[in-house]
Write a protein that holds these residues in place. Structure first.
Motif, PDB file in Angstrom:
ATOM      1  N   ASN A  97       0.856  -1.200  -0.087  1.00 21.18           N
ATOM      2  CA  ASN A  97       0.022   0.080   0.051  1.00 21.18           C
ATOM      3  C   ASN A  97       0.835   1.216   0.097  1.00 21.18           C
ATOM      4  N   LEU A  98       0.267   2.385   0.185  1.00 15.81           N
ATOM      5  CA  LEU A  98       0.907   3.643  -0.134  1.00 15.81           C
ATOM      6  C   LEU A  98       2.100   3.746   1.217  1.00 15.81           C
ATOM      7  N   ASP A  99       1.802   3.385   2.416  1.00 14.88           N
ATOM      8  CA  ASP A  99       2.681   3.405   3.487  1.00 14.88           C
ATOM      9  C   ASP A  99       3.947   2.573   3.199  1.00 14.88           C
ATOM     10  N   GLU A 100       3.702   1.567   2.702  1.00 17.28           N
ATOM     11  CA  GLU A 100       4.998   0.837   2.359  1.00 17.28           C
ATOM     12  C   GLU A 100       5.835   1.483   1.258  1.00 17.28           C
ATOM     13  N   LEU A 101       5.317   2.002   0.494  1.00 13.01           N
ATOM     14  CA  LEU A 101       6.004   2.785  -0.614  1.00 13.01           C
ATOM     15  C   LEU A 101       6.501   4.001  -0.181  1.00 13.01           C
ATOM     16  N   GLY A 102       6.247   4.472   1.137  1.00 13.00           N
ATOM     17  CA  GLY A 102       6.904   5.756   1.550  1.00 13.00           C
ATOM     18  C   GLY A 102       5.863   6.796   1.246  1.00 13.00           C
ATOM     19  N   ILE A 103       4.814   6.769   0.784  1.00 12.46           N
ATOM     20  CA  ILE A 103       3.884   7.808   0.414  1.00 12.46           C
ATOM     21  C   ILE A 103       2.648   8.060   1.481  1.00 12.46           C
ATOM     22  N   GLN A 104       2.636   9.310   1.884  1.00 10.95           N
ATOM     23  CA  GLN A 104       1.747   9.364   2.943  1.00 10.95           C
ATOM     24  C   GLN A 104       0.361  10.478   2.375  1.00 10.95           C
ATOM     25  N   PRO A 105      -0.756   9.630   2.369  1.00 12.84           N
ATOM     26  CA  PRO A 105      -1.769  10.554   1.916  1.00 12.84           C
ATOM     27  C   PRO A 105      -2.138  11.929   2.791  1.00 12.84           C
ATOM     28  N   THR A 106      -2.332  12.691   2.197  1.00 14.44           N
ATOM     29  CA  THR A 106      -2.631  14.131   2.871  1.00 14.44           C
ATOM     30  C   THR A 106      -3.597  13.976   3.641  1.00 14.44           C
ATOM     31  N   SER A 107      -3.822  14.817   4.974  1.00 11.84           N
ATOM     32  CA  SER A 107      -4.915  15.090   5.803  1.00 11.84           C
ATOM     33  C   SER A 107      -4.640  16.488   6.524  1.00 11.84           C
ATOM     34  N   GLN A 153       0.246  12.300  11.344  1.00 10.31           N
ATOM     35  CA  GLN A 153       0.959  12.438  10.134  1.00 10.31           C
ATOM     36  C   GLN A 153       2.037  13.352  10.263  1.00 10.31           C
ATOM     37  N   PHE A 154       1.872  14.581  11.244  1.00 12.45           N
ATOM     38  CA  PHE A 154       2.914  15.227  11.592  1.00 12.45           C
ATOM     39  C   PHE A 154       4.259  14.597  11.959  1.00 12.45           C
ATOM     40  N   VAL A 155       3.906  13.569  13.068  1.00 11.28           N
ATOM     41  CA  VAL A 155       4.863  12.744  13.474  1.00 11.28           C
ATOM     42  C   VAL A 155       5.627  11.946  12.321  1.00 11.28           C
ATOM     43  N   LEU A 156       4.864  11.410  11.551  1.00 13.16           N
ATOM     44  CA  LEU A 156       5.320  10.533  10.571  1.00 13.16           C
ATOM     45  C   LEU A 156       5.958  11.367   9.369  1.00 13.16           C
ATOM     46  N   LEU A 157       5.801  12.744   9.308  1.00 12.61           N
ATOM     47  CA  LEU A 157       6.634  13.359   8.233  1.00 12.61           C
ATOM     48  C   LEU A 157       7.844  14.029   8.690  1.00 12.61           C
ATOM     49  N   ALA A 158       7.531  14.333  10.037  1.00 14.33           N
ATOM     50  CA  ALA A 158       8.893  15.183  10.729  1.00 14.33           C
ATOM     51  C   ALA A 158       9.959  13.988  11.109  1.00 14.33           C
ATOM     52  N   LYS A 159       9.521  12.922  11.734  1.00 17.72           N
ATOM     53  CA  LYS A 159      10.285  11.979  12.073  1.00 17.72           C
ATOM     54  C   LYS A 159      10.422  10.748  11.120  1.00 17.72           C
ATOM     55  N   GLY A 160       9.527  10.288  10.408  1.00 17.65           N
ATOM     56  CA  GLY A 160       9.663   9.322   9.626  1.00 17.65           C
ATOM     57  C   GLY A 160       8.997   8.236  10.399  1.00 17.65           C
ATOM     58  N   PRO A 161       8.472   7.087   9.282  1.00 15.44           N
ATOM     59  CA  PRO A 161       7.702   5.845  10.040  1.00 15.44           C
ATOM     60  C   PRO A 161       8.992   4.882  10.676  1.00 15.44           C
ATOM     61  N   LEU A 176      10.822  29.623   5.727  1.00 13.51           N
ATOM     62  CA  LEU A 176      12.263  30.245   5.250  1.00 13.51           C
ATOM     63  C   LEU A 176      13.359  30.046   6.468  1.00 13.51           C
ATOM     64  N   ASP A 177      13.251  29.042   7.122  1.00 16.89           N
ATOM     65  CA  ASP A 177      14.077  28.828   8.044  1.00 16.89           C
ATOM     66  C   ASP A 177      14.678  27.426   8.146  1.00 16.89           C
ATOM     67  N   GLU A 178      13.958  26.323   8.017  1.00 17.43           N
ATOM     68  CA  GLU A 178      14.608  24.987   7.982  1.00 17.43           C
ATOM     69  C   GLU A 178      14.883  24.557   6.553  1.00 17.43           C
ATOM     70  N   GLU A 179      15.397  23.395   6.355  1.00 18.66           N
ATOM     71  CA  GLU A 179      15.601  22.486   5.229  1.00 18.66           C
ATOM     72  C   GLU A 179      14.550  21.827   4.381  1.00 18.66           C
ATOM     73  N   VAL A 180      14.508  21.963   3.351  1.00 13.56           N
ATOM     74  CA  VAL A 180      13.394  21.227   2.720  1.00 13.56           C
ATOM     75  C   VAL A 180      13.542  19.843   2.749  1.00 13.56           C
ATOM     76  N   GLY A 181      12.342  19.195   2.987  1.00  9.46           N
ATOM     77  CA  GLY A 181      12.462  17.653   3.129  1.00  9.46           C
ATOM     78  C   GLY A 181      11.312  16.900   2.827  1.00  9.46           C
ATOM     79  N   VAL A 182      10.258  17.462   2.195  1.00  6.97           N
ATOM     80  CA  VAL A 182       8.948  16.798   1.823  1.00  6.97           C
ATOM     81  C   VAL A 182       8.707  17.028   0.360  1.00  6.97           C
ATOM     82  N   PRO A 208       2.730  19.295   6.606  1.00  8.88           N
ATOM     83  CA  PRO A 208       1.227  18.974   6.902  1.00  8.88           C
ATOM     84  C   PRO A 208       0.242  20.072   7.266  1.00  8.88           C
ATOM     85  N   SER A 209       0.701  21.165   7.160  1.00  5.62           N
ATOM     86  CA  SER A 209      -0.247  22.392   7.436  1.00  5.62           C
ATOM     87  C   SER A 209      -0.631  22.943   6.165  1.00  5.62           C
TER      88      SER A 209
END
Length: 502
Positions: free
Chosen positions: A192-202, A277-285, A459-465, A481-482
């Protein structure tokens, strides 16, 4: 133990024996949308996508919350083709139960391309191949050349020569999730998308606290700053609710309280809300899985006495990352402090020199990180490379561990003998000027590269998504996430993929 056939609605309904009669949503509504009760208070799990939803509120629409939490679930996209067996279909014409033979009524999972391709055995139209149609999300209806999309239920027929399946799909059904994901994304069998590293947006539950600064402002009267610093909580997506020490996540809306000094905000957030989803994006699965495994291991065995951080730090100073940092000329105290902070926060060491340098610059700031000492005598090739960039200053000026040319060259010239200062100044000036061919100066090129890696929101942190389907790399993990529309092209965001710049 008898295996439960949870594709049957009657079997799923039986799991709701202890479901409260005054619950915000009824058991029948949950069952008809693919859910069964997990036994954990008001928590229900979808049998088809295994998403778990709790904290139901009065007025909730089960189908809508299911769609938001798992937009690619086969029960959401194709309820008539996902294998669900309604209660009215569980008996044959003679009234015999078919619970023990669900395979007779279960349909193949048409979200898988291989299963869609199997439906084209008698495909009559040579103008387009079954492979192209199956890849675009279609399966054959066994009627003329009519095909139907599993995701949007759109039907297309009368295929002509040179038709492109994806283009026609997009032309007639532009809002279809399969179209918006694009032809480059394939759904591998069993994945599924989670196994592929893709996170549906919410969207976040409390969008007004999506910004770190907005969350920090709520901690103006934080009562236990000596136990838990407000900045760490805000970085972990939490804002203060002005009740005791209770904080809440802006995205998943989970509340946390009773903080102890040894608690780590990210760890607690991931422990109690692993689907956030915020934790999954910021820290990773991978981080979330580590937290869950650590929690399970702690529950199984008594806590062990960990070595003192200072003792571990002494050992880790002999590891490769610390030695390489010292070889670059960084002060030993700065390196040791960074190693101790890492041990205190995560319990593990730095894996690479790059991670250690990032921690030094992020935590201590550029000025503290540049408290360098005279490096050991370099080898001949290294000396040549230094002389190629700093000329005579290379033998007398300490090497600065930084990714940019110093903004004030006078600070470098101060350590050069007076007789050579003018020559060094001339060379530094030439380095900062654009060559006659019109190319950018080294300083300007470095600045543009830094700007390209900055988040376009804070305009502060490095891009990562990376946003899907447009593919732009535009925001950091904190801001993604926002955001509902891509900051670069304004396209609707249907999913995220975390990236790592190297």
């Amino acid at each position: 133990m008898t295996e439960l056939h949870l594709e049957l609605e009657s079997v799923r309904l039986a799991t709701f024996g202890e479901w409260p009669t005054n619950a915000p949503v009824t058991a029948e509504e949950l069952v008809s949308n693919g859910f069964f009760a997990t036994g954990s208070w008001l928590e229900a799990e979808c049998h088809f996508c295994h998403v778990r939803i709790d904290r139901w509120e009065y007025g909730d629409q089960v189908a809508e919350r299911h769609r938001r939490s798992s937009p690619i679930c086969s029960m959401v996209l194709a309820p008539n083709h996902c294998g669900n067996v309604p209660r009215e279909q569980e008996s044959d014409k003679e009234g015999n139960s078919v619970v023990d033979s669900p395979a007779q009524c279960a349909c193949p999972d048409l979200l898988l391309e291989a299963n869609r391709l199997e439906t084209f055995k008698n495909w009559p139209n040579p103008n387009i191949t079954p492979q192209a149609l199956a890849k675009a999300g279609f399966y054959y209806l066994n009627r003329l050349d009519h095909v139907k999309c599993v995701w949007c239920n759109g039907v297309i027929a009368k295929w002509e020569k040179n038709d492109n399946a994806f283009d026609e799909h997009r032309r007639f059904f532009p809002n279809c999730p399969r179209v918006q994901m694009g032809p480059l994304i394939e759904f591998a069998a069993g994945k599924n998308l989670d196994e592929l590293g893709i996170q549906p947006t919410s969207l976040p539950q409390r969008p007004k606290y999506a910004c770190v600064d907005a969350r920090m402002r709520t901690f103006s009267d934080w009562p236990i700053g000596n136990i838990q610093p407000a900045e760490a909580l805000a970085q972990a997506g939490l804002y203060y609710q002005k009740i005791g020490d209770q904080v809440r996540c802006f995205h998943c809306n989970i509340g946390l309280r009773s903080w102890q000094k040894e608690d780590e905000p990210w760890h607690e957030h991931a422990k109690w809300s692993p689907k956030c989803q915020f934790v999954l994006l910021a820290k990773g699965p991978a981080y979330v899985n580590e937290v869950r495994e650590a929690t399970a291991a702690t529950a199984r065995s008594p806590p062990a006495t960990a070595p003192a951080p200072s003792l571990q730090a002494d050992t880790l100073m002999d590891e490769a990352p610390a030695k390489e940092a010292l070889a670059l000329g960084i002060d030993g105290g700065v390196v040791r402090n960074a190693v101790q902070r890492k041990l205190s926060s995560s319990g593990c060491a730095f894996a690479t020199l790059d991670e250690l340098l990032h921690a030094i610059f992020d935590e201590a700031g550029a000025e503290a990180a540049l408290e360098v000492r005279e490096p050991p005598e370099p080898s001949a090739p290294f000396m040549e490379s230094c002389q190629a960039t700093t000329s005579k200053a290379a033998t007398t000026v300490p090497v600065l561990v930084a990714d940019a040319i110093p903004e004030a060259p006078q600070a470098v010239i101060a350590s050069v003998p007076a007789t050579e200062a003018s020559n060094v100044a001339d060379q530094l000036q030439k380095m900062s000027m654009a060559p006659p061919n019109g190319n950018l100066s080294l300083e300007e090129e470095n600045r543009q590269l830094k700007d390209a890696r900055l988040c376009k929101v804070c305009l502060d942190e490095e891009v990562g998504v990376v946003f899907l389907p447009c593919g732009h790399l535009a925001t950091c993990n904190q801001c993604a996430p926002s955001v509902a529309n891509c900051p670069m092209c304004r396209a609707d965001i249907k999913g995220f993929v975390r990236t790592f710049l190297s």
